[in-house]
Design an enzyme around this catalytic site. Structure first.
Site, PDB file in Angstrom:
ATOM      1  N   LYS A 151      -2.499   4.993   2.932  1.00  0.00           N
ATOM      2  CA  LYS A 151      -2.876   4.430   4.231  1.00  0.00           C
ATOM      3  C   LYS A 151      -3.713   3.176   4.025  1.00  0.00           C
ATOM      4  O   LYS A 151      -4.536   3.140   3.100  1.00  0.00           O
ATOM      5  CB  LYS A 151      -3.713   5.444   5.012  1.00  0.00           C
ATOM      6  CG  LYS A 151      -2.939   6.656   5.453  1.00  0.00           C
ATOM      7  CD  LYS A 151      -3.886   7.539   6.244  1.00  0.00           C
ATOM      8  CE  LYS A 151      -3.342   8.910   6.434  1.00  0.00           C
ATOM      9  NZ  LYS A 151      -4.387   9.905   6.600  1.00  0.00           N
TER      10      LYS A 151
ATOM     11  N   GLU B  34       0.857  -1.202   0.000  1.00  0.00           N
ATOM     12  CA  GLU B  34       0.000   0.000   0.000  1.00  0.00           C
ATOM     13  C   GLU B  34       0.888   1.246   0.000  1.00  0.00           C
ATOM     14  O   GLU B  34       1.787   1.376   0.807  1.00  0.00           O
ATOM     15  CB  GLU B  34      -0.925  -0.036   1.225  1.00  0.00           C
ATOM     16  CG  GLU B  34      -1.724   1.227   1.470  1.00  0.00           C
ATOM     17  CD  GLU B  34      -2.591   1.653   0.292  1.00  0.00           C
ATOM     18  OE1 GLU B  34      -3.417   0.842  -0.155  1.00  0.00           O
ATOM     19  OE2 GLU B  34      -2.431   2.800  -0.189  1.00  0.00           O
TER      20      GLU B  34
ATOM     21  N   HIS C 209     -43.772  -4.435  16.085  1.00  0.00           N
ATOM     22  CA  HIS C 209     -44.579  -3.220  15.960  1.00  0.00           C
ATOM     23  C   HIS C 209     -44.286  -2.276  17.110  1.00  0.00           C
ATOM     24  O   HIS C 209     -44.281  -2.725  18.260  1.00  0.00           O
ATOM     25  CB  HIS C 209     -46.065  -3.588  15.959  1.00  0.00           C
ATOM     26  CG  HIS C 209     -46.968  -2.403  15.882  1.00  0.00           C
ATOM     27  ND1 HIS C 209     -47.134  -1.691  14.712  1.00  0.00           N
ATOM     28  CD2 HIS C 209     -47.733  -1.802  16.824  1.00  0.00           C
ATOM     29  CE1 HIS C 209     -47.974  -0.696  14.946  1.00  0.00           C
ATOM     30  NE2 HIS C 209     -48.354  -0.734  16.221  1.00  0.00           N
TER      31      HIS C 209
ATOM     32  N   ASP D  77     -13.005  -2.161  -7.169  1.00  0.00           N
ATOM     33  CA  ASP D  77     -13.449  -1.191  -8.181  1.00  0.00           C
ATOM     34  C   ASP D  77     -12.768  -1.351  -9.536  1.00  0.00           C
ATOM     35  O   ASP D  77     -13.229  -0.769 -10.522  1.00  0.00           O
ATOM     36  CB  ASP D  77     -13.207   0.250  -7.675  1.00  0.00           C
ATOM     37  CG  ASP D  77     -14.213   0.658  -6.605  1.00  0.00           C
ATOM     38  OD1 ASP D  77     -15.032  -0.193  -6.210  1.00  0.00           O
ATOM     39  OD2 ASP D  77     -14.173   1.823  -6.168  1.00  0.00           O
TER      40      ASP D  77
END
Ligand code: NAI
Length: 456
Positions: A38, A35, A434, A302
């Site tokens: 961070k 990496e 409920h 991604d």
């Protein structure tokens, strides 16, 4: 050059990369996680977490403004932007520390630096080479910019918008997708005049049109202007602001322009194609088990075409670690990934929209809508909205779509129902507590099963 060998080398320590690292380490593999910034990536530092912190500050501001309605005297004295940022940064710092601790506890080797894939499949970081029996690419995405525009102190992407030192008086947002809608919601709650420009004919064009329509109505009530079906022509920073021109000839003046027209994959300059990894418009080409075109190299998150969501990245990271370990995990298609836009009101969905269900199954579908006006808890909370459910005729529920405050927390039930291909008749006997907002889902499923309780 020094060589280091691991079972698994992961390029990118965001949601997809660190999830793969955690799971692989748990399964007994030696793991190097590379990496350059961070650990935690976009989601933790520039995306999901900090924006949701801002949305919470926004929600508190709105609650104070409307407190008299519920009989609580309070006065709204304004937004202390520095304190909002301190709160946001505090949340991120705490999560970051927790993640670093977890990674260390699992004995994952974190390599700090920018990695590049070499022709022989090793990953180079400076003078070191990291060789893995398997390599996972998880380099994520970055904001797309309109050609000809450049980021400055008036023209922003979400990264700059997040840390803006002041609340803009007037903001124009280009793109009515998830980022555009969330920032519109934040800035409006903070007191800005907000206009969204969306080229397609509705906000959140990826969602069912019923949700877009309800969101546009709610935003109109909040004073957010949505200009849909209009194309952007250009923008110019003027020093004191920015002038935006549209293809219909109109212009808008604003303090800032947020460009939120999608995110593109980070795959350039990493040596991928040279190493035999095929790309498709910048995205990494993978098969359904997330294998790239080079044996032993996988891709997650991604950079894989499809929904760009952190929880999809987590799932893909876990999937690849388990696949490598020979566990043959289940493939989760994008249609089963829940989607939540955390604006006020929230929008959440899973499965097929009505149009997608019609395209897949013809007329053999049944659709029911349940308005939150009939739901006691939503009335108490003062939120409008609806539940829309779609089933195959005499078949399972294939889509669940929600809008209203807090509905993001309800989508899990929809996800289980759609994922397990449950029939409304099977769900109908399960009662909902409920009064909760979840009752609205129960009512919608009852209506789908042909026995509506409080609906017609
Ligand atoms: P998006 O793809 O969701 O929306 C971009 C919008 O911009 C589209 O509606 C598109 O029609 C419009 N657009 C594109 N070019 C335009 C132009 N020239 N003029 C006017 N409109 C134009 O992308 P967005 O909002 O930037 O988000 C990026 C990614 O980040 C998304 O994939 C999203 O899923 C993810 N994200 C997810 C969040 C969540 O799950 N809550 C929050 C924020 C981002």
């Amino acid at each position: 050059m020094t060589d280091h060998s691991f079972d698994l080398v992961i390029l990118g320590g965001g949601s997809g990369g660190y999830a793969a690292a955690l799971r692989a380490a748990e399964l007994g593999s030696s793991v190097a996680l590379i990496e350059k910034d961070k650990l935690g990536g976009t989601c933790l530092h520039r995306g999901c977490i900090p924006t949701k912190a801002l949305l919470h500050s926004a929600e508190v501001a709105d609650s104070i403004r409307s407190s008299e309605h519920v009989g609580v005297r309070a006065s709204f004295d304004g937004i202390d932007v520095a304190a909002v940022h301190a709160y946001r940064e505090g949340i991120v710092a705490k999560k970051h520390k927790g993640l670093e601790g977890l990674i260390a506890a699992r004995k994952i080797t974190v390599v700090r630096g920018a990695g590049r894939l070499l022709d022989d499949g090793a990953v180079a970081v400076g003078d070191d080479r990291y060789r893995g029996t398997n390599v996972v690419l998880a380099t994520g995405s970055t904001s797309r910019m309109i050609p000809g525009l450049e980021v400055d102190d008036r023209i922003l992407t979400s990264e700059q918008a997040l840390a803006l030192p002041d609340v803009p008086r007037r903001a124009v947002i280009l793109g009515g997708g998830v980022i555009g809608v969330e920032f519109a919601s934040i800035w409006r709650s903070f007191g800005a005049e907000v206009t969204i420009i969306e080229a397609l004919d509705r906000l959140l064009p990826g969602e069912d049109p019923a949700l877009s329509k309800a969101l546009e109505r709610a935003f109109r009530k909040r004073g957010i202007v949505a200009r849909t079906g209009v194309r952007f022509a250009g923008a110019e920073s003027t020093g004191s602001g920015v002038t935006i021109s549209l293809e219909d000839g109109s212009t808008l003046d604003a303090d800032v322009l947020l460009v939120a027209v999608g995110r593109g994959p980070v795959t350039a300059g990493l040596g991928l194609e040279e190493a035999g990894i095929e790309l498709d418009r910048g995205f990494v080409r993978v098969d359904e088990r997330l294998r790239t075109t080079r044996p032993g190299v996988w891709a997650v998150g991604d950079i894989v075409p499809g929904l760009q969501l952190a929880h999809r990245s987590f799932q893909q990271g876990i999937f690849v670690a388990e696949e490598i370990a020979g566990l043959r995990p289940t493939i989760v298609p994008d249609s089963l990934v829940p989607r939540v836009t955390y604006s006020s009101p929230e929008v959440a969905s899973v499965g097929l929209t009505e149009d997608q269900a019609r395209a897949a199954h013809g007329e053999a579908i049944v659709v029911r809508e349940y308005n939150l006006a009939g739901n006691g808890k939503s009335e108490i909370l003062g939120t409008a909205g609806l539940v829309k459910v779609v089933r195959r005729l005499d078949g399972p529920v294939v889509g669940v779509h929600l809008i209203g405050d807090r509905v993001g927390e309800l989508i899990t039930e929809g996800q289980l129902v759609v994922g397990w291909e449950a029939h409304p008749e099977d769900i109908a006997p399960f009662i909902h507590a409920h009064p909760t907002q979840s009752e609205a889902l129960g009512e919608a499923f009852l209506a789908l099963a042909g026995k509506p309780l409080h609906a017609l």
